[in-house]
Every structure is written in structure tokens, then in C-alpha cells.
Scaffold this motif. Structure first.
Motif, PDB file in Angstrom:
ATOM      1  N   ILE A  11       0.813  -1.219   0.000  1.00 48.00           N
ATOM      2  CA  ILE A  11       0.000   0.000   0.000  1.00 48.00           C
ATOM      3  C   ILE A  11       0.846   1.268   0.000  1.00 48.00           C
ATOM      4  CG2 ILE A  11      -1.825   1.291   1.160  1.00 48.00           C
ATOM      5  CD1 ILE A  11      -2.715  -1.371   2.402  1.00 48.00           C
ATOM      6  N   SER A  12       1.848   1.332   0.821  1.00 48.72           N
ATOM      7  CA  SER A  12       2.651   2.550   0.919  1.00 48.72           C
ATOM      8  C   SER A  12       3.316   2.895  -0.415  1.00 48.72           C
ATOM      9  CB  SER A  12       3.708   2.392   2.019  1.00 48.72           C
ATOM     10  OG  SER A  12       4.432   3.586   2.162  1.00 48.72           O
ATOM     11  N   ILE A  13       3.839   1.900  -1.093  1.00 49.91           N
ATOM     12  CA  ILE A  13       4.491   2.133  -2.393  1.00 49.91           C
ATOM     13  C   ILE A  13       3.461   2.589  -3.423  1.00 49.91           C
ATOM     14  CG2 ILE A  13       5.758   1.015  -4.278  1.00 49.91           C
ATOM     15  CD1 ILE A  13       6.984  -0.829  -2.083  1.00 49.91           C
ATOM     16  N   GLU A  16       2.516   6.176  -2.704  1.00 53.61           N
ATOM     17  CA  GLU A  16       3.633   7.043  -3.099  1.00 53.61           C
ATOM     18  C   GLU A  16       3.608   7.311  -4.603  1.00 53.61           C
ATOM     19  OE1 GLU A  16       8.450   7.446  -2.447  1.00 53.61           O
ATOM     20  OE2 GLU A  16       7.524   5.473  -2.185  1.00 53.61           O
ATOM     21  N   MET A  17       3.350   6.274  -5.413  1.00 53.62           N
ATOM     22  CA  MET A  17       3.279   6.453  -6.862  1.00 53.62           C
ATOM     23  C   MET A  17       2.078   7.315  -7.256  1.00 53.62           C
ATOM     24  SD  MET A  17       4.525   2.934  -8.707  1.00 53.62           S
ATOM     25  CE  MET A  17       3.649   1.769  -7.676  1.00 53.62           C
ATOM     26  N   LYS A  25      -0.176  15.185  -6.113  1.00 48.99           N
ATOM     27  CA  LYS A  25       0.377  15.928  -4.976  1.00 48.99           C
ATOM     28  C   LYS A  25      -0.682  16.782  -4.301  1.00 48.99           C
ATOM     29  CE  LYS A  25       5.016  16.183  -6.805  1.00 48.99           C
ATOM     30  NZ  LYS A  25       5.996  16.958  -7.541  1.00 48.99           N
ATOM     31  N   LYS A  26      -1.666  17.229  -5.073  1.00 51.13           N
ATOM     32  CA  LYS A  26      -2.713  18.098  -4.538  1.00 51.13           C
ATOM     33  C   LYS A  26      -3.791  17.332  -3.782  1.00 51.13           C
ATOM     34  CE  LYS A  26      -2.114  21.355  -8.321  1.00 51.13           C
ATOM     35  NZ  LYS A  26      -2.715  21.896  -9.546  1.00 51.13           N
ATOM     36  N   ARG A  27      -3.977  16.040  -4.117  1.00 47.44           N
ATOM     37  CA  ARG A  27      -5.123  15.348  -3.528  1.00 47.44           C
ATOM     38  C   ARG A  27      -4.755  14.163  -2.637  1.00 47.44           C
ATOM     39  NH1 ARG A  27      -6.918  13.908  -9.556  1.00 47.44           N
ATOM     40  NH2 ARG A  27      -5.393  12.297  -9.969  1.00 47.44           N
ATOM     41  N   GLU A  28      -3.501  13.761  -2.631  1.00 47.55           N
ATOM     42  CA  GLU A  28      -3.096  12.626  -1.798  1.00 47.55           C
ATOM     43  C   GLU A  28      -2.348  13.100  -0.558  1.00 47.55           C
ATOM     44  OE1 GLU A  28      -4.474   9.858  -2.466  1.00 47.55           O
ATOM     45  OE2 GLU A  28      -5.084  10.389  -4.488  1.00 47.55           O
ATOM     46  N   VAL A  88      -3.621   4.446 -12.833  1.00 42.80           N
ATOM     47  CA  VAL A  88      -2.473   3.843 -13.514  1.00 42.80           C
ATOM     48  C   VAL A  88      -1.261   4.732 -13.239  1.00 42.80           C
ATOM     49  CG1 VAL A  88      -1.494   3.120 -15.714  1.00 42.80           C
ATOM     50  CG2 VAL A  88      -3.970   2.913 -15.314  1.00 42.80           C
ATOM     51  N   ARG A  89      -0.270   4.160 -12.619  1.00 47.73           N
ATOM     52  CA  ARG A  89       0.932   4.926 -12.296  1.00 47.73           C
ATOM     53  C   ARG A  89       2.168   4.070 -12.517  1.00 47.73           C
ATOM     54  NH1 ARG A  89      -2.817   7.904 -11.633  1.00 47.73           N
ATOM     55  NH2 ARG A  89      -2.965   9.712 -10.257  1.00 47.73           N
TER      56      ARG A  89
END
Length: 150
Positions: A11-13, A16-17, A25-28, A88-89
Motif C-alpha cells: 500500500i505505501s508504495i 507514493e506512486m 500531490k494536490k489530492r493525496e 495507472v501509475r
């Protein structure tokens, strides 16, 4: 590349993606430790047979990408199944080498395996390069999408 269902340890990875672009960056809220709402969301996704949170690993088993497929059963299209691809990242250091195309090819084949009659996505109009990428894969802007944020 290896595609597999995500586990709690991933989950953390994944977050991060998802957070590693201008809109993300604005919503997470990526931080360590990860906020509990991400853990709760993962548990709900993981418990739902119509949700597949996928991670992509390279030959060294490093996580280099992620995507989520949702399978939506409905009555139209003779009781058809619609697949939706989201989030998709690709890890920043692995972008631009063709992984996105491979990931979409995998997702298209997975949707067909689940007997979906179509695969759909939404993309932010602020991402013209992404729109071009999706069009090159064969996606067509056939509908006008609308949202209401709460």
C-alpha cells in the motif's frame, strides 16, 4: 514483468506512486506512517471480487507500477460487464520506456478474461499527453464525462 494483486505490504508504495505527479500531490496524503484511510480503502478493495488492485514488478521483483480495475455489472448491454481502469501509475524512474503500453495491454486482456464488453477510463483534461497516449492505444472519447465533488 510480473502482474499480481496488491497486498497490504504494497500500500505505501502504491500511494507514493499515486501522489507522485502534479495532480496527485494536490489530492493525496503520502506520509510515513500512512494515514489509516488508505489501509481501510485497501481492505475494502481487497474484499470486493469486482475490484483488482494490481502491482507490476520488474525482473528484480521491485514494484514499478500500479493500476486498479473495477468490474461493473449492469443490465444494459444485455447484462454486460463494464471494466473501468483507474490510478495507472509508473514509478518516476521507469517512465518513458514503454511500461504504460504493456500495462494497458495486460489490463485489456484481463478485462476480456472477465468477459467485459468494454474497458473505460477517465482522464483529467489537464493531462494532454495522457489523452494522446490513450488515443494511441485505441481509446476514443465517445462520451462527455461529468463529476460532482463533495
Amino acid at each position: 514483468m510480473n502482474f499480481r494483486k496488491a497486498t497490504k505490504e504494497d500500500i505505501s508504495i502504491i500511494v507514493e506512486m499515486i501522489a507522485d505527479d502534479e495532480l496527485g500531490k494536490k489530492r493525496e496524503n503520502f506520509q510515513n506512517p500512512l494515514p489509516q484511510e488508505y489501509i481501510k480503502a485497501f481492505e475494502e478493495i481487497n474484499a470486493d471480487k469486482n475490484q483488482e488492485l494490481i502491482i507490476v514488478q520488474d525482473e528484480n521483483n521491485e514494484i514499478i507500477g500500479t493500476l486498479q480495475l473495477s468490474f461493473i455489472q449492469y443490465l444494459t448491454y444485455r447484462g454486460g460487464i463494464r471494466a473501468q481502469i483507474e490510478a495507472v501509475r509508473i514509478r518516476k524512474d521507469k517512465r518513458g520506456i514503454g511500461l504504460g503500453k504493456t500495462m494497458f495491454e495486460w489490463a485489456i486482456n484481463r478485462a476480456k478474461e472477465r468477459n467485459a464488453h468494454l474497458l473505460q477510463l477517465t482522464t483529467d483534461k489537464q493531462r494532454p499527453q495522457a489523452i494522446k497516449f490513450y488515443e494511441d492505444l485505441g481509446f476514443k472519447a465517445t462520451h462527455e464525462g461529468m463529476k460532482i465533488h463533495f
